[in-house]
Design an enzyme around this catalytic site. Structure first.
Site, PDB file in Angstrom:
ATOM      1  N   SER A 226       0.822  -1.209   0.000  1.00  0.00           N
ATOM      2  CA  SER A 226       0.000   0.000   0.000  1.00  0.00           C
ATOM      3  C   SER A 226       0.859   1.263   0.000  1.00  0.00           C
ATOM      4  O   SER A 226       2.033   1.248   0.403  1.00  0.00           O
ATOM      5  CB  SER A 226      -0.880  -0.014   1.253  1.00  0.00           C
TER       6      SER A 226
ATOM      7  N   TYR B  50      -1.217  -0.099  10.135  1.00  0.00           N
ATOM      8  CA  TYR B  50      -1.419  -0.797   8.863  1.00  0.00           C
ATOM      9  C   TYR B  50      -0.212  -0.627   7.947  1.00  0.00           C
ATOM     10  O   TYR B  50       0.339  -1.601   7.415  1.00  0.00           O
ATOM     11  CB  TYR B  50      -2.680  -0.244   8.196  1.00  0.00           C
TER      12      TYR B  50
ATOM     13  N   LYS C 167       2.619  -3.362   6.485  1.00  0.00           N
ATOM     14  CA  LYS C 167       2.891  -3.525   5.054  1.00  0.00           C
ATOM     15  C   LYS C 167       4.378  -3.326   4.753  1.00  0.00           C
ATOM     16  O   LYS C 167       4.954  -4.023   3.903  1.00  0.00           O
ATOM     17  CB  LYS C 167       2.041  -2.551   4.237  1.00  0.00           C
TER      18      LYS C 167
END
Length: 342
Positions: free
Chosen positions: A141, A166, A170
């Site tokens: 992402s 998050y 990643k």
């Protein structure tokens, strides 16, 4: 324990998609059913005979466009035994899409660590245990970037300083993909996704969920409140080319990627205002009456979005032949054609 429905015979090449019951997972599965092969290494058309879609919740009926080669397996990738049963063959390609997304990760740190880190490690260790260094495509992402020193334009060479749980998971996932590939355990590659639009169905826990909602809800005749300012610039990619990019990345020779296995997918930058104006034009051409769109600032969502890149240099992906959207109008029209009844 994993719950299986409609299991198909095991022969030929197997494809595993984690997060397979989600929108991108199902869209990828439909495209693979249509394509029926992947071009890997010396084999220009390696036939896909088995596709397994794993998720925590699976559909009770077979979705449209999903043929009998596909089976659904409900299970938690944070459980090593479950993953071991999923990655049960040497001739396997894995698309690892499962994740606790941005706002969800901020709300529940422990869950994000469990799924995004432990789950990813389980996938990689299961692949490592197979012969032949299986190919693994990891969905990353733009959230891997952030912080006060983040430049206006980021690229595959920009330092990763994520400001969300998050994005941190990643970043670690990308590094794991690189190192497991360097060691020869797997042949991995990471797709850095911009904001993918237009997703059908209900909003999810992603901070960027509004990027689809600003199109989807008004097209259904429902009112929609945009949580960020109209001048907010967002890097966007349509779902059709996102799925094509997953496949293209899976098929790329390892020497094209080199030792940096993370690639920003191609994208176009649009402000929220431009997105709304494009929507109005496409709706008018289709004779659709839109729901009301208003601005309603959400400080939590706005802070997360402001901490992510607004401009992405994807020249590396362009050189590698990744697909790109022609324009935003086409992406919105694709959604109408694919998901809205005539």
């Amino acid at each position: 324990m994993a719950k299986h429905i409609d299991l198909f015979w095991s022969c030929g090449m197997k494809v595993l998609i984690t997060g397979g019951a989600g929108f991108l997972g199902l869209t990828l599965a439909r495209k693979l059913c249509e394509k029926s092969y992947l071009s890997l290494g010396q084999d220009p058309q390696q036939v896909i005979d088995c596709i397994v879609l794993n998720d925590t919740v699976i559909p009770q009926t077979r979705p449209e466009g999903i043929d009998e080669r596909v089976s659904f397996v409900a299970g938690d990738i944070a459980e090593r035994e479950t993953v071991g049963k999923l990655v049960d063959r040497d001739d396997i390609v894995i698309f690892h899409l499962a994740s606790i997304v941005s706002a969800g990760g901020e709300a529940d740190f422990d869950l994000a660590i469990r799924v995004n880190l432990t789950g990813t490690l389980n996938i990689l260790e299961a692949a490592r245990a197979r012969a032949g260094a299986p190919r693994v495509v990891f969905a990353s992402s733009t959230a891997v970037f952030g912080g006060q020193a983040m430049p206006d334009m980021v690229s595959d060479l920009t330092k990763q300083t994520s400001q969300t749980t998050y994005g941190m998971t990643k970043t670690i996932g990308e590094l794991l993909i690189n190192d497991y590939s360097r060691k020869g355990f797997i042949d991995g590659r990471s797709a850095r996704l911009p904001h993918i639009i237009v997703r059908p169905g209900r909003p999810n826990a992603a901070a960027s969920s509004f990027c689809s909602g600003v199109f989807r809800e008004p097209l259904k005749g429902e009112d929609f409140a945009v949580p960020v300012p109209p001048q907010t610039l967002l890097p966007l990619l349509g779902y059709r080319n996102c799925v094509q990019s997953f496949i293209h990345l899976a098929e790329l020779p390892a020497d094209v990627l080199g030792d940096d296995r993370a690639v920003f997918l191609r994208n176009q930058g649009h402000t929220v205002h431009q997105m709304i104006e494009t929507l109005k034009g496409v709706a008018k051409r289709n004779g659709l009456v839109l729901g009301k769109i208003s601005m309603s600032h959400d400080p939590v969502i706005a802070k997360i979005i402001q901490g992510w890149p607004s401009q992405i240099d994807s020249a590396r992906a362009e050189r590698m032949g990744f697909p790109a959207d022609t324009d935003l109008d086409r992406v919105v029209q694709d959604f109408i054609d694919d998901f809205m009844p005539s």
